[in-house]
Write an enzyme that holds these catalytic residues in place. Structure first.
Site, PDB file in Angstrom:
ATOM      1  N   THR A  28       0.825  -1.216   0.000  1.00 32.68           N
ATOM      2  CA  THR A  28       0.000   0.000   0.000  1.00 32.68           C
ATOM      3  C   THR A  28       0.857   1.262   0.000  1.00 32.68           C
ATOM      4  O   THR A  28       0.327   2.371   0.062  1.00 32.68           O
ATOM      5  CB  THR A  28      -0.938   0.060   1.229  1.00 32.68           C
ATOM      6  OG1 THR A  28      -0.137   0.217   2.395  1.00 32.68           O
ATOM      7  CG2 THR A  28      -1.814  -1.175   1.335  1.00 32.68           C
ATOM      8  N   LYS A  61      20.225  -0.685   5.518  1.00 29.51           N
ATOM      9  CA  LYS A  61      20.019  -1.491   4.305  1.00 29.51           C
ATOM     10  C   LYS A  61      21.163  -2.502   4.137  1.00 29.51           C
ATOM     11  O   LYS A  61      20.950  -3.616   3.637  1.00 29.51           O
ATOM     12  CB  LYS A  61      19.851  -0.592   3.078  1.00 29.51           C
ATOM     13  CG  LYS A  61      18.477   0.122   3.089  1.00 29.51           C
ATOM     14  CD  LYS A  61      18.207   1.004   1.869  1.00 29.51           C
ATOM     15  CE  LYS A  61      16.779   1.561   1.915  1.00 29.51           C
ATOM     16  NZ  LYS A  61      16.449   2.496   0.819  1.00 29.51           N
TER      17      LYS A  61
HETATM   18  N1  LIG Z   1      15.397   7.003  -4.080  1.00 30.51           N
HETATM   19  C1  LIG Z   1      14.511   7.808  -3.546  1.00 30.51           C
HETATM   20  O1  LIG Z   1      14.442   9.007  -3.891  1.00 30.51           O
HETATM   21  C2  LIG Z   1      13.530   7.268  -2.554  1.00 30.51           C
HETATM   22  C3  LIG Z   1      12.474   8.054  -2.100  1.00 30.51           C
HETATM   23  C4  LIG Z   1      11.554   7.487  -1.235  1.00 30.51           C
HETATM   24  C5  LIG Z   1      11.704   6.161  -0.814  1.00 30.51           C
HETATM   25  N2  LIG Z   1      12.763   5.431  -1.251  1.00 30.51           N
HETATM   26  C6  LIG Z   1      12.912   4.029  -0.812  1.00 30.51           C
HETATM   27  O2  LIG Z   1      11.838   3.273  -1.350  1.00 30.51           O
HETATM   28  C7  LIG Z   1      11.435   2.269  -0.408  1.00 30.51           C
HETATM   29  C8  LIG Z   1       9.918   2.365  -0.176  1.00 30.51           C
HETATM   30  O3  LIG Z   1       9.637   3.653   0.372  1.00 30.51           O
HETATM   31  P1  LIG Z   1       8.177   4.300   0.295  1.00 30.51           P
HETATM   32  O4  LIG Z   1       8.379   5.764   0.419  1.00 30.51           O
HETATM   33  O5  LIG Z   1       7.450   3.751  -0.874  1.00 30.51           O
HETATM   34  O6  LIG Z   1       7.542   3.765   1.640  1.00 30.51           O
HETATM   35  P2  LIG Z   1       6.200   4.238   2.382  1.00 30.51           P
HETATM   36  O7  LIG Z   1       5.166   4.600   1.393  1.00 30.51           O
HETATM   37  O8  LIG Z   1       6.545   5.256   3.426  1.00 30.51           O
HETATM   38  O9  LIG Z   1       5.776   2.904   3.161  1.00 30.51           O
HETATM   39  C9  LIG Z   1       5.681   1.690   2.468  1.00 30.51           C
HETATM   40  C10 LIG Z   1       4.941   0.668   3.244  1.00 30.51           C
HETATM   41  O10 LIG Z   1       5.710   0.200   4.332  1.00 30.51           O
HETATM   42  C11 LIG Z   1       4.819  -0.481   5.203  1.00 30.51           C
HETATM   43  N3  LIG Z   1       5.074  -0.019   6.574  1.00 30.51           N
HETATM   44  C12 LIG Z   1       5.160   1.249   7.014  1.00 30.51           C
HETATM   45  N4  LIG Z   1       5.361   1.271   8.346  1.00 30.51           N
HETATM   46  C13 LIG Z   1       5.408  -0.033   8.739  1.00 30.51           C
HETATM   47  C14 LIG Z   1       5.580  -0.668   9.979  1.00 30.51           C
HETATM   48  N5  LIG Z   1       5.767   0.028  11.113  1.00 30.51           N
HETATM   49  N6  LIG Z   1       5.558  -1.995  10.013  1.00 30.51           N
HETATM   50  C15 LIG Z   1       5.396  -2.701   8.877  1.00 30.51           C
HETATM   51  N7  LIG Z   1       5.210  -2.166   7.671  1.00 30.51           N
HETATM   52  C16 LIG Z   1       5.222  -0.837   7.607  1.00 30.51           C
HETATM   53  C17 LIG Z   1       3.404  -0.107   4.792  1.00 30.51           C
HETATM   54  O11 LIG Z   1       2.891  -1.145   3.976  1.00 30.51           O
HETATM   55  P3  LIG Z   1       1.577  -2.001   4.292  1.00 30.51           P
HETATM   56  O12 LIG Z   1       0.750  -1.215   5.248  1.00 30.51           O
HETATM   57  O13 LIG Z   1       0.956  -2.196   2.945  1.00 30.51           O
HETATM   58  O14 LIG Z   1       2.070  -3.274   4.886  1.00 30.51           O
HETATM   59  C18 LIG Z   1       3.659   1.112   3.940  1.00 30.51           C
HETATM   60  O15 LIG Z   1       2.616   1.357   3.042  1.00 30.51           O
HETATM   61  C19 LIG Z   1      12.302   2.467   0.825  1.00 30.51           C
HETATM   62  O16 LIG Z   1      13.369   1.557   0.816  1.00 30.51           O
HETATM   63  C20 LIG Z   1      12.837   3.885   0.688  1.00 30.51           C
HETATM   64  O17 LIG Z   1      14.093   4.065   1.318  1.00 30.51           O
HETATM   65  C21 LIG Z   1      13.673   5.946  -2.132  1.00 30.51           C
END
Ligand SMILES: NC(=O)c1ccc[n+]([C@@H]2O[C@H](COP(=O)([O-])OP(=O)(O)OC[C@H]3O[C@@H](n4cnc5c(N)ncnc54)[C@H](OP(=O)(O)O)[C@@H]3O)[C@@H](O)[C@H]2O)c1
Length: 312
Positions: free
Chosen positions: A12, A138
């Site tokens: 999500t 990571k």
């Molecule tokens: N390169 C870049 O510019 C950039 C930018 C942003 C992020 N990233 C990376 O991309 C990846 C995904 O980031 P995102 O921003 O897409 O993440 P996000 O939307 O903040 O969260 C992703 C999902 O993680 C799960 N989650 C959150 N808190 C949790 C908890 N306490 N326990 C278990 N599950 C939890 C939830 O999934 P569910 O509720 O569906 O289980 C949430 O929807 C990360 O590794 C981040 O470092 C990179």
């Protein structure tokens, strides 16, 4: 060869929801972890149901229930994790150690893609504090994966366009200014910007590809390797206005971090490493990696210019 069955964890999320759609779009039987902890979060529940209506299977499980994770990963060939890792939102990278234990016990997973999708943490030993915590976490997950003998692919997606391009690389801004912009240093260091839907497409393309087994997939779309000044210039052309430019030195930028909260300091550290140090482009990809746009030329990626047109 039959397409792998895929489990998306963190489905999500900001990136996760794109991975679910890309997996379904490529014809993979797709499973999405449905954590009981989401409770009455109606937006998440609605999103999960929308995935189900697109053909995904929802798998009830919890990071705090080992047996449920084992049962979930036993259903599939590939696990892609996209749990949160941005301190200004939420950071749950280390929870993946529970997932690694479950994958090891289940013993059936042909490939695991942990939640990375950014700068290659293996190259960030000298990252700015406290932003380095993300890379260290990571790397702990990588070590656990490799010690457990789990086949993997790490995806280095560089800068998410929504965060970086949308705000013209101004930390704390995700909409482009129409009057002024801060240029970091001389503004000529190159970075790499990738639209989030393209990250999902490349990620799904790679899961059954033997060329990326136990390697890092670097996403470097050639048209999106740009300096900060080039990004600003593209925007200026689109809106027909030249922005006022204020430059900020590396020293002043680092000094500006000290009064911010921890999450913001982490984020600013990353901006520093990307925009002042050029950490995304100061190395050649070696035998440890492959480049996505070369492996999958059929992915019609979005150029920064086209991405910025959304904001005009
Ligand atoms: N390169 C870049 O510019 C950039 C930018 C942003 C992020 N990233 C990376 O991309 C990846 C995904 O980031 P995102 O921003 O897409 O993440 P996000 O939307 O903040 O969260 C992703 C999902 O993680 C799960 N989650 C959150 N808190 C949790 C908890 N306490 N326990 C278990 N599950 C939890 C939830 O999934 P569910 O509720 O569906 O289980 C949430 O929807 C990360 O590794 C981040 O470092 C990179």
């Amino acid at each position: 060869m039959a397409k792998s069955k895929v489990l998306i964890v963190g489905g999500t999320g900001y990136l996760g929801k794109r991975l679910v759609k890309a997996s379904l779009g490529e014809g993979h039987e797709t499973f999405v972890l449905s954590r009981r902890e989401i409770g009455v979060d109606i937006d998440k529940v609605e999103m999960l149901i929308s995935f189900k209506m697109l053909g995904a299977h929802l798998v009830p499980a919890s990071f705090s229930d080992h047996a449920s994770l084992v049962e979930a990963v036993k259903l599939v060939d590939v696990v892609i994790c996209a749990v949160s890792g941005v301190h200004i939102r939420s950071h749950s990278i280390m929870l993946q150690l529970n997932l690694v234990r479950a994958i090891k016990e289940a013993g059936n997973v042909k490939r695991f893609l942990p939640s990375e999708f950014g700068t290659d943490p293996a190259r960030m030993e000298k990252a700015t504090e406290p932003g380095n915590v993300v890379f260290q976490d990571k790397m702990v997950v990588r070590k656990a994966i490799e010690e457990a003998g789990i086949p993997y692919t790490y995806v280095s997606a560089n800068c998410f366009a929504g965060y970086f391009v949308g705000g013209l690389c101004q930390f704390g801004k995700i909409l482009p200014s129409r009057d002024s912009v801060i240029i970091h240093g001389d503004g000529y260091k190159k970075a790499i910007y990738v639209v989030e839907d393209d990250i999902a497409s490349y990620t799904i393309k790679t899961i059954d590809d033997p060329r990326t087994l136990n390697k890092t997939l670097y996403i470097r779309p050639p048209k999106n390797i740009l300096s900060h000044r080039e990004v600003v210039n593209i925007w200026e052309k689109l809106i027909g206005t030249e922005l006022d430019k204020i430059t900020i030195s590396k020293e002043d930028f680092l000094a500006s971090m000290k009064d911010l909260d921890y999450g913001q300091q982490v984020g600013l550290g990353h901006y520093h490493d990307v925009l002042y140090e050029g950490c995304l482009t100061n190395f050649e990809i070696g035998s440890e990696g492959e480049e996505a746009s070369q492996l999958y030329p059929g992915v019609n990626y979005t150029a920064v210019e086209d991405f910025l047109k959304r904001y005009v």
